[in-house]
Structures are given as C-alpha cells and as structure tokens.
Design a protein around this motif. Sequence first.
Motif, PDB file in Angstrom:
ATOM      1  N   UNK A  22      31.790  14.583  12.938  1.00  0.00           N
ATOM      2  CA  UNK A  22      32.415  13.412  12.317  1.00  0.00           C
ATOM      3  C   UNK A  22      31.563  12.199  12.707  1.00  0.00           C
ATOM      4  N   UNK A  23      31.024  11.517  11.731  1.00  0.00           N
ATOM      5  CA  UNK A  23      30.204  10.348  12.059  1.00  0.00           C
ATOM      6  C   UNK A  23      31.064   9.322  12.802  1.00  0.00           C
ATOM      7  N   UNK A  24      30.531   8.742  13.877  1.00  0.00           N
ATOM      8  CA  UNK A  24      31.357   7.785  14.640  1.00  0.00           C
ATOM      9  C   UNK A  24      31.964   6.671  13.774  1.00  0.00           C
ATOM     10  N   UNK A  25      31.303   6.346  12.683  1.00  0.00           N
ATOM     11  CA  UNK A  25      31.879   5.319  11.804  1.00  0.00           C
ATOM     12  C   UNK A  25      33.120   5.813  11.065  1.00  0.00           C
ATOM     13  N   UNK A  26      33.320   7.119  11.105  1.00  0.00           N
ATOM     14  CA  UNK A  26      34.531   7.675  10.485  1.00  0.00           C
ATOM     15  C   UNK A  26      35.639   7.886  11.511  1.00  0.00           C
ATOM     16  N   UNK A  27      35.388   7.406  12.722  1.00  0.00           N
ATOM     17  CA  UNK A  27      36.403   7.510  13.767  1.00  0.00           C
ATOM     18  C   UNK A  27      36.849   6.084  14.101  1.00  0.00           C
ATOM     19  N   UNK A  28      38.142   5.822  14.050  1.00  0.00           N
ATOM     20  CA  UNK A  28      38.631   4.476  14.377  1.00  0.00           C
ATOM     21  C   UNK A  28      39.564   4.548  15.562  1.00  0.00           C
ATOM     22  N   UNK A  29      39.276   3.697  16.521  1.00  0.00           N
ATOM     23  CA  UNK A  29      40.101   3.613  17.716  1.00  0.00           C
ATOM     24  C   UNK A  29      40.919   2.331  17.621  1.00  0.00           C
ATOM     25  N   UNK A  30      42.233   2.469  17.648  1.00  0.00           N
ATOM     26  CA  UNK A  30      43.097   1.286  17.550  1.00  0.00           C
ATOM     27  C   UNK A  30      43.667   0.976  18.928  1.00  0.00           C
ATOM     28  N   UNK A  31      43.493  -0.260  19.362  1.00  0.00           N
ATOM     29  CA  UNK A  31      43.965  -0.633  20.701  1.00  0.00           C
ATOM     30  C   UNK A  31      44.886  -1.840  20.660  1.00  0.00           C
ATOM     31  N   UNK A  32      45.782  -1.873  21.609  1.00  0.00           N
ATOM     32  CA  UNK A  32      46.693  -2.993  21.771  1.00  0.00           C
ATOM     33  C   UNK A  32      45.944  -4.216  22.327  1.00  0.00           C
ATOM     34  N   UNK A  33      44.713  -3.989  22.804  1.00  0.00           N
ATOM     35  CA  UNK A  33      43.910  -5.125  23.290  1.00  0.00           C
ATOM     36  C   UNK A  33      43.721  -5.154  24.793  1.00  0.00           C
ATOM     37  N   UNK A  34      43.335  -4.014  25.369  1.00  0.00           N
ATOM     38  CA  UNK A  34      43.070  -3.958  26.811  1.00  0.00           C
ATOM     39  C   UNK A  34      41.634  -4.452  27.030  1.00  0.00           C
ATOM     40  N   UNK A  35      41.509  -5.707  27.418  1.00  0.00           N
ATOM     41  CA  UNK A  35      40.216  -6.386  27.380  1.00  0.00           C
ATOM     42  C   UNK A  35      39.125  -5.693  28.216  1.00  0.00           C
ATOM     43  N   UNK A  36      39.385  -5.318  29.483  1.00  0.00           N
ATOM     44  CA  UNK A  36      38.299  -4.672  30.243  1.00  0.00           C
ATOM     45  C   UNK A  36      37.825  -3.383  29.577  1.00  0.00           C
ATOM     46  N   UNK A  37      38.754  -2.658  28.951  1.00  0.00           N
ATOM     47  CA  UNK A  37      38.372  -1.402  28.292  1.00  0.00           C
ATOM     48  C   UNK A  37      37.586  -1.679  27.015  1.00  0.00           C
ATOM     49  N   UNK A  38      37.911  -2.766  26.319  1.00  0.00           N
ATOM     50  CA  UNK A  38      37.117  -3.129  25.127  1.00  0.00           C
ATOM     51  C   UNK A  38      35.694  -3.452  25.574  1.00  0.00           C
ATOM     52  N   UNK A  39      35.588  -4.144  26.715  1.00  0.00           N
ATOM     53  CA  UNK A  39      34.253  -4.491  27.215  1.00  0.00           C
ATOM     54  C   UNK A  39      33.473  -3.241  27.601  1.00  0.00           C
ATOM     55  N   UNK A  40      34.173  -2.287  28.190  1.00  0.00           N
ATOM     56  CA  UNK A  40      33.510  -1.043  28.569  1.00  0.00           C
ATOM     57  C   UNK A  40      33.058  -0.272  27.310  1.00  0.00           C
ATOM     58  N   UNK A  41      33.910  -0.281  26.319  1.00  0.00           N
ATOM     59  CA  UNK A  41      33.603   0.408  25.063  1.00  0.00           C
ATOM     60  C   UNK A  41      32.337  -0.159  24.426  1.00  0.00           C
ATOM     61  N   UNK A  42      32.152  -1.468  24.600  1.00  0.00           N
ATOM     62  CA  UNK A  42      30.995  -2.137  24.000  1.00  0.00           C
ATOM     63  C   UNK A  42      29.677  -1.562  24.511  1.00  0.00           C
ATOM     64  N   UNK A  43      29.701  -0.898  25.672  1.00  0.00           N
ATOM     65  CA  UNK A  43      28.478  -0.348  26.232  1.00  0.00           C
ATOM     66  C   UNK A  43      28.280   1.137  25.952  1.00  0.00           C
ATOM     67  N   UNK A  44      29.151   1.755  25.189  1.00  0.00           N
ATOM     68  CA  UNK A  44      29.049   3.200  24.941  1.00  0.00           C
ATOM     69  C   UNK A  44      27.932   3.513  23.945  1.00  0.00           C
ATOM     70  N   UNK A  45      27.328   4.689  24.107  1.00  0.00           N
ATOM     71  CA  UNK A  45      26.293   5.065  23.141  1.00  0.00           C
ATOM     72  C   UNK A  45      26.901   5.628  21.858  1.00  0.00           C
ATOM     73  N   UNK A  46      28.008   6.347  21.979  1.00  0.00           N
ATOM     74  CA  UNK A  46      28.706   6.796  20.768  1.00  0.00           C
ATOM     75  C   UNK A  46      29.878   5.844  20.566  1.00  0.00           C
ATOM     76  N   UNK A  47      29.871   5.138  19.457  1.00  0.00           N
ATOM     77  CA  UNK A  47      30.805   4.019  19.295  1.00  0.00           C
ATOM     78  C   UNK A  47      31.705   4.205  18.078  1.00  0.00           C
ATOM     79  N   UNK A  48      33.004   4.436  18.318  1.00  0.00           N
ATOM     80  CA  UNK A  48      33.905   4.499  17.167  1.00  0.00           C
ATOM     81  C   UNK A  48      34.112   3.095  16.593  1.00  0.00           C
ATOM     82  N   UNK A  49      34.683   3.013  15.420  1.00  0.00           N
ATOM     83  CA  UNK A  49      35.101   1.701  14.913  1.00  0.00           C
ATOM     84  C   UNK A  49      36.271   1.211  15.734  1.00  0.00           C
ATOM     85  N   UNK A  50      36.380  -0.104  15.817  1.00  0.00           N
ATOM     86  CA  UNK A  50      37.425  -0.689  16.642  1.00  0.00           C
ATOM     87  C   UNK A  50      38.466  -1.390  15.766  1.00  0.00           C
ATOM     88  N   UNK A  51      39.727  -1.115  16.054  1.00  0.00           N
ATOM     89  CA  UNK A  51      40.825  -1.862  15.436  1.00  0.00           C
ATOM     90  C   UNK A  51      41.659  -2.442  16.570  1.00  0.00           C
TER      91      UNK A  51
END
Length: 356
Positions: free
Chosen positions: A185-214
Amino acid sequence: MPQVELTELTLSELETALAAAGLERYRARQIFQWVYRRGVTDFTAMTDLPGAQRETLAGRFRISTLPVARRDVSEDGTEKFLLALQDGRHVESVFIPRTPHQTFCVSTQVGCAMGCAFCLTATMGLVRNLTPGEIVGQVRVLAGALELRDSRFNVVFMGMGEPLHNYDATMAAVRILADDHGFAVHPRRITLSTVGLVPAIERLAGEDVMPRLAVSLHAPTDEQRAALVPVNRKYPIAEIIEACRRFPLVRRGRITFEYVLLAGVNDSPDDARRLAALVRDLHVKVNLIPLNPAAGIPFERPSDERIDAFAGALAERGVTVMVRKSRGRDIRAACGQLAVEGTKRSAAQRLADAIR
Ligand code: SAH
C-alpha cells in the motif's frame, strides 16, 4: 522455545529472525508474499520454500489471524467487521467501498483514552493498545473476506483509538502495510488521523515511511476545543498548527483538518470565519464531518442548510473544504460510532486519562 508471532514482524525483523534460525534472509520476502498477497497462514502450503525449511518455520513461528465474530452490511455497501483478538477482546474495522477507492478503516486501540465528548469509542475508555500484527491483521482479514488482496486500496487509521497514542505499533503497521513484498500500500494511500498529540506529530515528521496526516481540529478556539477534546488542555490549537507548519512540506502532501459539526456548538458563521483564519496560510484541506449521532452522545447534527453554509463560508475564504459523507450509519459503522465493550467510564475518569 516459544513460537514467534510472524505477523508482528516487519520485513527486516523477519529477515533477522530467519537469519537467527539459520535460514536465508531473502526467504522473508517469499513469506511476506504468501501471508499478505495470498492469505496463506500455513507454512506447509508455501510451496516455493524447501520442505525442510517449512518444517523449521512451522516449529519456530506461528501465523495468527483474527476470526470474524460478526459482519454487518449497510444499505450503502459499507461493511463493519467485529474481529476477535486472542485475549478474548474485540475490535471493529470497517470496509468502505468506492470512495472512489476501496478503503479499510482500521482500529489502533481497543477503546480510546482521549475522551472526545462526541465520540462513542471514548465511552469505553482505553482497554488496551493493539499490536502491529493486530492492526495489519484487520486489513488481512477484511481484504481476504472481500477478495481484495490484489486490489489497490486505501487504509485509514480512523477506527477505534488514537494512533499516535500507540505510536510504535501504528508505525510498525504502516511499514508492514507499505512493504513492497506484502500489501504494497503506497504510504500516500495510508491516512493517520490524530487528535493532535504534538510531540508525536513532531516525531512522525522524521519518519522515512510517512502516511498522510489528518488532524482532528473540531473547533476554532481553545475554549471551545477543550470542551470537546480534553487533550487540548495539554496541546492547544496554536501548538498543533505550529507542528503542522513544521511538518516536512515535500513529503507530507496536504494535511487534512477534520472538523465534526455539532449543532449550535461549533457550526456558526463566526466559527467558520475563525477556522478560515487559522488555516489560511497552511497548505491544508478541511474535512467537515457532520455528527454521526449515537445514544448517549449529547450533541446533534446540524441541518443540511447549516452544514452547507459553514462549508460555503470556508470556501469563500479560499479554504479547500469537503463535507464527509457518512457511510454505514444504519449499522453504526460511521465515524465515532465504534464501541464494542460495556466498559463505560465516568466523564471525570476520561478527562483524567486524556490529559495525563
Ligand atoms: N483518534 C483519531 C481517530 C478518530 S476517528 C482522531 O481523533 O483523529 C476519525 C474521526 O472521526 C475523528 O476526526 C473523530 O473526531 C471523528 N468522530 C468521532 N466521533 C464522531 C461522531 N460521533 N460523528 C462524527 N465524527 C466523529
């Protein structure tokens, strides 16, 4: 020696485990194809592996699945699956046909600790985190039951739970789903929806495989948002917007802001104006989700005119906006309608969990 659960492993973890068992690393790719592309759970059926290896594998590994305890089909074609976990708990997953793609909506936790005031899952509290194998297992089981293993499909982490509150398992699941030798599944076809946990969003920003963010925004001011989303007391709107702004632009695609519309609570023309001002210089789209009502949820869905007016007010101000069509409401499969256990917690307990 206890057997290793193969479905918990990413490809590189499986390679390492195979090497430790004296097998060639490249066998991992063959095994991934059997498990994910063909839905095989029995090593003896993996006919391109030497017979002796199949025996070694069967001794050291097991490949579990999640039995379907219940399957409901909606008038609109949406299907809700209740899947049994090994410890006797259950989790719900939803198949949404042609939106325009086939989409699997999967859970990342049994229950949820975030306590959002309009969400039925929240009434369960957090029961437990799911493992990577249980998260991917939902896709394995649904894709198998619907014979979609070889099709292109989307995966959204919008079922039960807060994916970034179960960060490592969710990201391992993303890696397994995205692996070329598995579902691919292409990472662009994967969407991760978050309530807005800021430190985790920041950590996600550094991942090599990156889902879409909602990001579930739901209100334009901290006062309104904290009343709906308790964790806003810890991570207020400005910090969420900043974290989105810092998200790597090239890789993130466009971030989605989700906004549940609640009659008389966050659906006024002023709310729309404030929301437009918040997102104006961010490259985002806004997804309006008219409330899917449920017994015990003390809010109402706005009228269609009110929903259109809100969407219109955003569009007028240059915001890309969509109204999410709710699917599967007749089988309680729509956003925020998933809840499987009778473990209701008090509002105070939920608030305490959410801001911990
Ligand atoms: N924990 C994640 C995933 C939640 S489910 C998150 O908060 O984003 C996906 C979306 O459905 C979220 O935006 C969530 O707020 C929304 N939702 C929850 N309850 C709802 C309801 N009753 N009606 C409509 N949307 C709801």
